[in-house]
Design a protein around this motif. Structure first.
Motif, PDB file in Angstrom:
ATOM      1  N   ASP A 160      27.550 -56.006 -35.359  1.00  0.00           N
ATOM      2  CA  ASP A 160      28.285 -56.874 -34.379  1.00  0.00           C
ATOM      3  C   ASP A 160      28.588 -58.085 -35.590  1.00  0.00           C
ATOM      4  N   ARG A 161      27.746 -58.402 -36.199  1.00  0.00           N
ATOM      5  CA  ARG A 161      27.884 -59.487 -36.997  1.00  0.00           C
ATOM      6  C   ARG A 161      28.804 -59.211 -38.375  1.00  0.00           C
ATOM      7  N   SER A 162      28.737 -58.111 -38.875  1.00  0.00           N
ATOM      8  CA  SER A 162      29.354 -57.668 -39.988  1.00  0.00           C
ATOM      9  C   SER A 162      30.741 -57.303 -39.816  1.00  0.00           C
ATOM     10  N   PHE A 163      31.028 -56.713 -38.682  1.00  0.00           N
ATOM     11  CA  PHE A 163      32.244 -56.076 -38.280  1.00  0.00           C
ATOM     12  C   PHE A 163      33.448 -56.989 -38.211  1.00  0.00           C
ATOM     13  N   PRO A 164      33.493 -58.270 -37.924  1.00  0.00           N
ATOM     14  CA  PRO A 164      34.554 -59.447 -37.947  1.00  0.00           C
ATOM     15  C   PRO A 164      34.845 -59.484 -39.537  1.00  0.00           C
ATOM     16  N   ARG A 165      33.795 -59.543 -40.578  1.00  0.00           N
ATOM     17  CA  ARG A 165      34.298 -59.881 -41.740  1.00  0.00           C
ATOM     18  C   ARG A 165      34.914 -58.767 -42.404  1.00  0.00           C
ATOM     19  N   TYR A 166      34.392 -57.583 -42.018  1.00  0.00           N
ATOM     20  CA  TYR A 166      34.930 -56.089 -42.729  1.00  0.00           C
ATOM     21  C   TYR A 166      36.520 -56.096 -42.159  1.00  0.00           C
ATOM     22  N   ARG A 167      36.545 -56.491 -40.707  1.00  0.00           N
ATOM     23  CA  ARG A 167      37.865 -56.234 -40.512  1.00  0.00           C
ATOM     24  C   ARG A 167      39.037 -57.135 -41.326  1.00  0.00           C
ATOM     25  N   ALA A 168      38.423 -58.226 -41.343  1.00  0.00           N
ATOM     26  CA  ALA A 168      39.423 -59.467 -42.001  1.00  0.00           C
ATOM     27  C   ALA A 168      39.855 -58.928 -43.498  1.00  0.00           C
ATOM     28  N   ILE A 169      39.037 -58.282 -44.098  1.00  0.00           N
ATOM     29  CA  ILE A 169      39.197 -57.663 -45.427  1.00  0.00           C
ATOM     30  C   ILE A 169      39.624 -56.008 -45.610  1.00  0.00           C
ATOM     31  N   ARG A 170      40.012 -55.798 -44.470  1.00  0.00           N
ATOM     32  CA  ARG A 170      40.189 -54.186 -44.398  1.00  0.00           C
ATOM     33  C   ARG A 170      41.418 -53.666 -45.408  1.00  0.00           C
ATOM     34  N   LEU A 171      42.308 -54.534 -45.757  1.00  0.00           N
ATOM     35  CA  LEU A 171      43.047 -54.299 -46.756  1.00  0.00           C
ATOM     36  C   LEU A 171      42.349 -53.945 -47.905  1.00  0.00           C
ATOM     37  N   VAL A 172      41.276 -54.547 -48.392  1.00  0.00           N
ATOM     38  CA  VAL A 172      40.825 -54.554 -49.609  1.00  0.00           C
ATOM     39  C   VAL A 172      39.921 -53.455 -49.377  1.00  0.00           C
ATOM     40  N   LEU A 173      39.088 -53.414 -48.488  1.00  0.00           N
ATOM     41  CA  LEU A 173      38.004 -52.279 -48.129  1.00  0.00           C
ATOM     42  C   LEU A 173      38.829 -50.624 -48.142  1.00  0.00           C
ATOM     43  N   ARG A 174      40.148 -50.675 -47.797  1.00  0.00           N
ATOM     44  CA  ARG A 174      40.800 -49.395 -47.637  1.00  0.00           C
ATOM     45  C   ARG A 174      40.551 -48.469 -48.798  1.00  0.00           C
ATOM     46  N   PRO A 175      41.122 -49.042 -50.059  1.00  0.00           N
ATOM     47  CA  PRO A 175      40.969 -48.228 -51.376  1.00  0.00           C
ATOM     48  C   PRO A 175      39.511 -47.632 -51.593  1.00  0.00           C
ATOM     49  N   VAL A 176      38.514 -48.743 -51.192  1.00  0.00           N
ATOM     50  CA  VAL A 176      37.097 -48.409 -51.576  1.00  0.00           C
ATOM     51  C   VAL A 176      36.506 -47.079 -50.542  1.00  0.00           C
ATOM     52  N   LEU A 177      37.054 -47.369 -49.462  1.00  0.00           N
ATOM     53  CA  LEU A 177      36.574 -46.188 -48.243  1.00  0.00           C
ATOM     54  C   LEU A 177      37.373 -44.878 -48.654  1.00  0.00           C
ATOM     55  N   ALA A 178      38.506 -45.107 -49.294  1.00  0.00           N
ATOM     56  CA  ALA A 178      39.278 -43.846 -49.701  1.00  0.00           C
ATOM     57  C   ALA A 178      38.401 -42.850 -50.393  1.00  0.00           C
ATOM     58  N   ASN A 179      37.619 -43.428 -51.140  1.00  0.00           N
ATOM     59  CA  ASN A 179      36.681 -42.807 -52.237  1.00  0.00           C
ATOM     60  C   ASN A 179      35.535 -41.753 -51.752  1.00  0.00           C
ATOM     61  N   PHE A 180      35.462 -42.137 -50.404  1.00  0.00           N
ATOM     62  CA  PHE A 180      34.077 -41.469 -49.622  1.00  0.00           C
ATOM     63  C   PHE A 180      34.672 -39.927 -48.869  1.00  0.00           C
ATOM     64  N   SER A 181      33.985 -39.098 -49.382  1.00  0.00           N
ATOM     65  CA  SER A 181      34.359 -37.781 -48.690  1.00  0.00           C
ATOM     66  C   SER A 181      34.165 -37.571 -47.211  1.00  0.00           C
ATOM     67  N   ALA A 182      33.093 -38.214 -46.802  1.00  0.00           N
ATOM     68  CA  ALA A 182      32.482 -38.265 -45.229  1.00  0.00           C
ATOM     69  C   ALA A 182      31.628 -39.552 -44.796  1.00  0.00           C
ATOM     70  N   PHE A 183      32.053 -39.686 -43.450  1.00  0.00           N
ATOM     71  CA  PHE A 183      31.395 -40.844 -42.758  1.00  0.00           C
ATOM     72  C   PHE A 183      30.474 -40.243 -41.610  1.00  0.00           C
ATOM     73  N   CYS A 184      29.341 -40.269 -41.799  1.00  0.00           N
ATOM     74  CA  CYS A 184      28.478 -39.647 -40.693  1.00  0.00           C
ATOM     75  C   CYS A 184      27.752 -40.963 -40.077  1.00  0.00           C
ATOM     76  N   MET A 185      28.498 -41.294 -38.828  1.00  0.00           N
ATOM     77  CA  MET A 185      28.096 -42.577 -38.060  1.00  0.00           C
ATOM     78  C   MET A 185      27.117 -42.534 -37.120  1.00  0.00           C
ATOM     79  N   GLN A 186      26.387 -43.480 -36.718  1.00  0.00           N
ATOM     80  CA  GLN A 186      25.316 -43.312 -35.680  1.00  0.00           C
ATOM     81  C   GLN A 186      25.867 -43.247 -34.321  1.00  0.00           C
TER      82      GLN A 186
END
Length: 435
Positions: A160-186
């Motif tokens: 809950d604490r980190s999500f607002p910060r991540y969402r605010a920089i999602r344009l920066v995160l998108r190219p980083v996340l694009a390098n992941f082949s899979a996301f296995c979430m809880q």
């Protein structure tokens, strides 16, 4: 963007390196693994990675390393000839990793400078990299992607604490996340959150929480007696383990303990600070309160066992399951202060009655499940903690029912390891097919 990121990291190193040197000059210690963190390995250190496929699992600290244990066991069974490499950021996490029989090589994770990451990936050349929990290192992800190395986020969680910060920089995160082949979430919520952050939706799935797949031997009465003898604990006293405690929390635990002992409760406290280096500070707190105590590192020197009203202060790591095995009551810290809580499932796994405070936002789903199943108790503050402990001391049947309900809850939520392993197997098979 990546050039700017490198420049920021270089600037921060101008502060960190003098701090490391000052620490060594003042305390005679320096941060372990500093050479490994910059990609300089001792001769022969990487021998296990030669001529073998390397599966690299990164776990930041102790909690993530323990969560990865079921997956490491499954990987060892599925790929007996592979080199299982575990990296950590913290020294305590590294110590836990080095104790795991399944692991072939333990390293410190490299600083995320392009020049460092490029050198490390070239030397190790992993077949696949697994990040446990939510670890996003831009240069590592970018350079691994350039080399065609599959990246998997396992046990993914967006707090809950980190999500607002991540969402605010999602344009920066998108190219980083694009390098992941899979996301296995809880959970479904974690899956939706990482999609909002920019993860390709077709690569996201809900696999569950690896911590539910942890296994532990349930000791019988004779084994518990032997453990108490080993740690010099009174065989008659009830054992209360307060694990993973933080500053501001030990005071509340000790207040509750002293009042319970003053009421005549036959209770012995095992106090386990989250960070062992804080034991000096905690020992001073115990001395100020005139509470007799022994350090775990010196308990073997005792002649008489610790009695009710005394404290065993744990300054070691990697023994939590042993302490929980001896416990009649378990309190999990990081929850009476706004830290976010720690893993409550280890105590539950051993059928112990578990208590925690109101600050469990890092383990919100687990806490919710435990509460709904009547498998743990949440306390509002130190006074409520004392009252709950007193109630459980007086009601052994309630202790038993809490432990049983928790154990049944774990049995009903296993499966994250198998789902995550299936994703890894598919990616490795695809890479082999591509040559």
């Amino acid at each position: 963007m990546f050039l700017l990121y490198d420049l920021v990291l270089l600037a921060s190193s101008l502060v960190l390196i003098p701090w490391y040197l000052l620490r060594k000059a003042r305390y005679g210690t320096a941060r372990r693994g500093l050479r490994e963190r910059v990609g300089l390995f001792a001769p022969g250190k990487l021998a296990a990675t030669q001529k073998r496929p390397v599966i690299w699992v990164h776990a930041v600290s102790v909690g993530e390393t323990r969560a990865a244990i079921p997956l490491l066991k499954a990987l060892r069974q599925a790929y007996p000839d592979a080199c299982l490499l575990v990296s950590n950021t913290t020294e305590t996490g590294n110590s836990v990793a080095r104790s795991l029989a399944e692991v072939d090589l333990c390293l410190f994770f490299p600083f995320d400078l392009s020049i460092v990451v490029r050198r490390v990936l070239k030397q190790i050349n992993p077949s696949l990299v697994v990040f446990v929990d939510t670890e996003l290192w831009p240069n590592f992800a970018r350079l691994a992607g350039q080399r065609g190395i599959p990246l998997v986020l396992a046990n993914g969680r967006i707090s809950d604490r980190s999500f607002p910060r991540y969402r605010a920089i999602r344009l920066v995160l998108r190219p980083v996340l694009a390098n992941f082949s899979a996301f296995c979430m809880q959970s479904e919520q974690d899956a939706e959150r990482i999609k909002v952050m920019g993860a390709p939706s077709e690569r996201v799935q809900v696999a569950g929480n690896l911590k539910f797949d942890l296994q532990a031997h349930l000791p019988n009465a004779g084994e518990v007696k032997s453990l108490k003898e080993r740690f010099h604990l009174s065989p008659e006293a009830l054992v209360w383990v307060a694990g993973s405690t933080h500053a501001g929390e030990e005071e509340q635990v000790l207040d509750a303990y002293q009042r319970l002992v003053a009421e005549g409760r036959n209770l012995l406290l095992l106090l386990v600070p989250r960070h062992p280096e804080r034991c000096r500070q905690v020992s001073e707190l115990l001395s100020q309160r005139k509470l007799p105590f022994a350090l775990r590192s010196h308990v073997d020197e005792r002649q008489a066992p610790l009695q009710a009203g005394e404290v065993l202060l744990v300054d070691s790591i990697g023994e939590m399951l042993k302490f929980y095995a001896m416990a009649d009551l378990v309190f999990v810290g990081g929850s009476l202060v706004p830290v976010g809580g720690h893993n409550v499932l280890e105590g539950v796994l051993l059928k112990k009655p578990v208590l925690y405070g109101p600050h469990m936002h890092n383990f919100r789903d687990i806490a919710k499940l435990l509460g709904k199943a009547g498998a743990a108790l949440e306390v509002a503050d130190g006074k409520a903690l004392q009252q709950a402990i007193a109630q459980l001391i007086d009601n052994p049947e309630q202790r038993h029912s809490l432990g049983k309900a928790g154990y049944q809850l774990i049995a009903g939520n296993v499966g994250a390891t198998a789902k995550t392993l299936s994703v890894i197997e598919s990616l490795l098979a695809e890479r082999v097919a591509k040559g």
